[in-house]
Motif scaffolding. Structure first.
Motif, PDB file in Angstrom:
ATOM      1  N   GLU A   3      11.893   1.120   0.413  1.00 27.72           N
ATOM      2  CA  GLU A   3      12.224  -0.104   1.060  1.00 27.72           C
ATOM      3  C   GLU A   3      13.789  -0.083   1.346  1.00 27.72           C
ATOM      4  O   GLU A   3      14.575   0.138   0.429  1.00 27.72           O
ATOM      5  N   THR A 226       7.878  -5.204  -1.861  1.00 31.08           N
ATOM      6  CA  THR A 226       7.129  -5.221  -3.031  1.00 31.08           C
ATOM      7  C   THR A 226       6.700  -6.422  -3.887  1.00 31.08           C
ATOM      8  O   THR A 226       5.674  -6.875  -4.126  1.00 31.08           O
ATOM      9  N   SER A 229       3.489  -7.811  -2.144  1.00 27.65           N
ATOM     10  CA  SER A 229       2.592  -7.018  -2.583  1.00 27.65           C
ATOM     11  C   SER A 229       2.092  -7.280  -3.747  1.00 27.65           C
ATOM     12  O   SER A 229       0.769  -7.388  -3.980  1.00 27.65           O
ATOM     13  N   LYS A 284       3.016   2.630  -4.413  1.00 29.85           N
ATOM     14  CA  LYS A 284       2.136   1.490  -3.573  1.00 29.85           C
ATOM     15  C   LYS A 284       0.950   1.628  -3.201  1.00 29.85           C
ATOM     16  O   LYS A 284       0.157   0.778  -3.344  1.00 29.85           O
ATOM     17  N   PHE A 328       2.898  -3.311  -9.932  1.00 28.69           N
ATOM     18  CA  PHE A 328       3.514  -3.536  -8.365  1.00 28.69           C
ATOM     19  C   PHE A 328       4.959  -3.822  -8.940  1.00 28.69           C
ATOM     20  O   PHE A 328       5.915  -3.393  -7.913  1.00 28.69           O
ATOM     21  N   GLY A 332       8.278  -1.380  -7.999  1.00 30.12           N
ATOM     22  CA  GLY A 332       9.442  -2.076  -7.104  1.00 30.12           C
ATOM     23  C   GLY A 332      10.596  -1.803  -7.816  1.00 30.12           C
ATOM     24  O   GLY A 332      11.880  -1.483  -7.356  1.00 30.12           O
ATOM     25  N   ASP A 335      11.434   1.725  -7.297  1.00 27.18           N
ATOM     26  CA  ASP A 335      12.036   1.852  -5.748  1.00 27.18           C
ATOM     27  C   ASP A 335      13.276   1.449  -5.933  1.00 27.18           C
ATOM     28  O   ASP A 335      14.187   2.179  -4.950  1.00 27.18           O
ATOM     29  N   ARG A 341       9.364   6.348  -3.859  1.00 29.07           N
ATOM     30  CA  ARG A 341       8.147   6.053  -4.651  1.00 29.07           C
ATOM     31  C   ARG A 341       7.169   7.257  -4.460  1.00 29.07           C
ATOM     32  O   ARG A 341       6.024   6.931  -4.562  1.00 29.07           O
TER      33      ARG A 341
END
Length: 777
Positions: A3, A226, A229, A284, A328, A332, A335, A341
């Motif tokens: 991201e 994230t 999510s 993810k 999750f 994140g 990432d 990821r």
């Protein structure tokens, strides 16, 4: 794909995300204060009148089930807000993101607390809209826009079916209050509309909770940041469908259709999603497919009726929310720290990110179902619940065990390999430990999985027992939550699951390669979505070319044909055609008027002259005025006669100034005549059918009684027009004035001077009538 990162450092995140975080945690504290009362069996309702004429109120219900969801939503929401404030620090649209996420949380809270079906549907749609905004937050990318539109379309289509089911359910039960519906389960299950209601509601819940074959939108929703999510997959939108099935469990469950539909769909979704999760290399995406597995499992257990199954449902609901949100958030952190990821390249992050690794381990061990974590207790209850069902569903036991084995392997891939495995590449950035606000959430949620596993009694008395009572009734007790039930079949199955999961994790790379080979040779639902949209656009283009011809006569014909098919089709379907009326006692003057009127109608259809057609149509209007005179309504007859005369004159003048339209030599009069005869006959049949029914004089009696005392008028028709519906009459006058002004402007625009075409421009479609043509007309 990583991201986008932002230039602002975590320490500069500011207070933007702290306000909704404080709000969320305050709501959590308020809900937590109600735990003793709800645990003691109290049920709280709050009601405001909304649309009392339709039985719709803005009512809220707090019981064991709604309180469990409210605590998960507000508690996890507070941690997600803290996390997002740092994760998206420096993003130019951070404030907008926080507003969307706050609206999403409040909409979800309204959904789980609503006690009225229509109010619940309003909040249901608010979650759809806010999730669309959140999934499409990165709208600069095509993937973000496509994923948001896909989620909106699929869940929105299911919502239309859900609304129809709610309306049928409310009409059948005589109430839209969910708390009242719970007591009518036996009556509703025996009703003739039970099956349509169930199909419509299941369509709405399955699309929202991504049950097969509606599963494909959920992994694509990973286009969202994230924090979204984590929130969406753990405690909010995807759990909305599961919540609604649980909320209506006392009302709709207990039939073979309910049992087989939820059992088959849930088991297949769980197994299918687990297989797809194993083949993912994006962390993810792997977690997204395990969410599908969890949703399938929850749906499977809502199909059962034993207290073991329902206790397993509630426990696994809490277990999944805790570990899924934590994992999750961990992904994140990975990432954010490394810019990647990819499970195939990441490795050895444990030394650089020890706290993140510890949080990941706690959450993954609960996800894998290892003792002494709460996930182990939840898995034991799931096995006990499926074993308590009749032997005819043993195949679903095998599906549940297989999906848990796959989940074990995915837990290792997500939480073990990135931190303690060997790196097979170099990440875009050198890893560093995540900031404090990004670690609070995963650490607390992972630790809760361990603490609640070691001390499950508090969870059982405060949440599990009241929630089970909400589904099965206050007299039914939940099964005991404990780490040790002795050596029994569920324990043996747990041991077999762990052993098979370890073996699968060690050999997951060859298994993934086989799954990729198989996936490349099977139909893709996501590609099917693209084909569906392409076909929908092609259908719209064809329909536009066929209907939007630019000829007003065709538009009118299509509209009237649609009305004809709708009315006549309904009367045929309901066998509502009336008996032929007895006209033997009709007077000769009335018969002559009818023949006079019919002659005018026939002349209107057959003549090729506009002026003759308008004059013949005026004859029809005069005939209607004569009918009014015969039946002693001279005032209405005078109004009809004046309006008819005025319309004929004005339209005749207008037609002389309008251009002639070339129809390419086609004579549409036979079509128009057939359409007019069909529609006229159908409307006549409808009027006769209405006259056959008993006359409801309530409205007539009211006007007869109230015309003089309230409006000081003895002419009831005039009183209705001028007093009782004065605003409506004023609106009609305004429409007539606007139409007259529009006609005047149109006539000005179509004067001969303005219609003279430029030199060398051929006139093929529109021509101005000559003096000779006007004379012939």
């Amino acid at each position: 794909m990583a991201e986008p990162q932002h230039t602002q450092t975590p320490s500069q995140a500011g207070w933007i995300g702290l306000v909704p975080a404080v709000l969320s945690l305050a709501l959590f504290a308020a809900f937590a204060s109600q735990l003793p009362a709800i645990a003691a069996g109290d049920v709280q309702r709050l009601v405001w009148e909304w649309v009392p004429a339709l039985g719709i109120s803005l009512s809220f219900l707090l019981d064991g089930l709604s309180l469990t969801f409210a605590l998960l939503i507000s508690g996890i929401g507070g941690m997600v807000f803290l996390y997002a404030n740092t994760y998206l620090a420096g993003h130019p649209q951070l404030t907008r993101f926080m507003l969307f996420l706050t609206g999403f949380m409040l909409a979800m809270l309204g959904l789980v607390l609503a006690d009225n079906l229509i109010a619940l549907f309003v909040f249901w749609e608010l979650t759809t809209i806010t999730s669309y905004l959140l999934i499409g937050f990165g709208h600069a990318t095509e993937n973000g826009r496509r994923s948001a539109l896909q989620a909106l379309f699929v869940t929105g289509a299911g919502a239309l079916a859900l609304l129809a089911g709610f309306i049928l359910l409310g009409i059948t039960a005589g109430t839209f209050e969910i708390s009242a519906l719970m007591a009518q389960g036996d009556t509703l299950r025996a009703h003739a509309l039970y099956l349509p209601i169930l199909i419509l509601i299941i369509a709405g819940t399955f699309t929202k909770s991504a049950q097969f074959p509606f599963h494909f939108w959920l992994p694509n929703a990973m286009a969202a940041p994230t924090p979204v999510s984590a929130f969406l997959h753990s405690a909010t939108m995807v759990k909305a469908g599961v919540y609604l099935m649980a909320r209506l469990y006392p009302t709709l469950s207990g039939t073979d259709v309910w049992f087989w539909t939820l059992t088959i769909a849930g088991a297949f979704t769980a197994l299918f999603a687990s297989v797809l999760a194993l083949r993912q290399t994006d962390l993810k995406q792997a977690l997204a497919y395990t969410t599908l597995m969890a949703l399938g499992t929850l749906t499977l257990f809502l199909g059962q009726s034993s207290s073991y199954a329902i206790t397993g449902f509630v426990t696994f609901l809490v277990v999944h929310s805790l570990y899924k949100a934590a994992l999750f958030l961990v992904v994140g952190c990975i990432d954010h720290a490394t810019g990647s990821r990819d499970a195939e390249t990441l490795g050895g992050l444990g030394r650089a990110m020890p706290v993140t690794a510890a949080a990941a381990a706690l959450a993954a061990l609960s996800m894998a179902g290892l003792p002494p974590f709460l996930g182990f207790i939840g898995k034991e209850l799931l096995y006990a619940g499926i074993l308590a069902v009749d032997a005819k569903v043993l195949i679903f036991s095998a599906a549940l065990i297989a999906s848990n084995v796959l989940m074990f392997a995915v837990a290792g891939i997500v939480a073990l390999r990135p931190f303690w495995g060997r790196a097979h590449g170099v990440p875009p950035r050198a890893p560093t430990e995540a900031p404090l606000f990004m670690l609070i959430g995963p650490v607390i949620l992972g630790a809760l999985g361990l603490m609640l596993g070691l001390f499950p009694a508090g969870l059982q008395t405060t949440l599990v027992d009241p929630a089970v009572a909400s589904l099965l009734g206050q007299e039914t007790k939940a099964k005991t939550l404990t780490l040790w039930h002795g050596v029994n079949l569920p324990l043996i199955l747990s041991g077999a699951t762990i052993a098979a999961g370890v073996m699968l994790y060690l050999t997951h790379r060859p298994a993934r390669a086989a799954l990729v080979w198989l996936d490349d040779r099977t139909p893709s639902f996501d590609a099917g979505w693209d084909r569906f949209l392409k076909g929908l656009k092609a259908l719209a283009a064809w329909q536009t070319r066929y209907l939007q011809t630019g000829v007003l006569r065709n538009y009118i014909a299509a509209t009237l044909a649609t009305v004809l098919v709708a009315i006549a089709g309904t009367m045929f379907a309901r066998n509502a055609w009336p008996q032929m009326p007895d006209i033997s006692d009709a007077s000769w003057p009335l018969i002559a008027i009818c023949l006079f009127t019919c002659a005018g109608a026939v002349m209107t259809a057959l003549t090729s002259s506009r002026i003759a057609a308008m004059a013949a149509l005026g004859v029809v209007g005069i005939g209607v005025a004569l009918v009014f005179i015969v039946f002693s309504a001279p005032d209405v007859a005078i109004t009809q006669l004046l309006v008819e005369t005025l319309v004929v004159v004005l339209v005749a003048v207008a037609l002389l100034r309008l251009p002639l339209l070339d129809q390419n030599g086609r004579d549409t009069r036979p079509r128009d005549a057939a359409l007019a005869i069909g529609l006229g006959a159908t409307v006549t049949a409808v009027i006769l059918a209405v006259l056959e029914a008993p006359l409801d004089r309530r409205l007539t009696s009211f006007f007869e009684t109230a015309s003089w005392p309230e409006a000081f008028g003895r002419n009831i028709v005039n009183v209705i027009l001028v007093d009782f519906r004065a605003l409506d009459t004023f609106g009609e006058i305004a429409v007539v004035v606007i139409a007259a002004l529009s006609a005047y402007a149109l006539l000005r625009a179509t004067s001969p001077a303005l219609n003279t075409p430029p030199r060398d421009t051929p006139t093929r479609q529109i021509a101005t009538p000559s003096r000779a043509e006007r004379s012939n007309s």
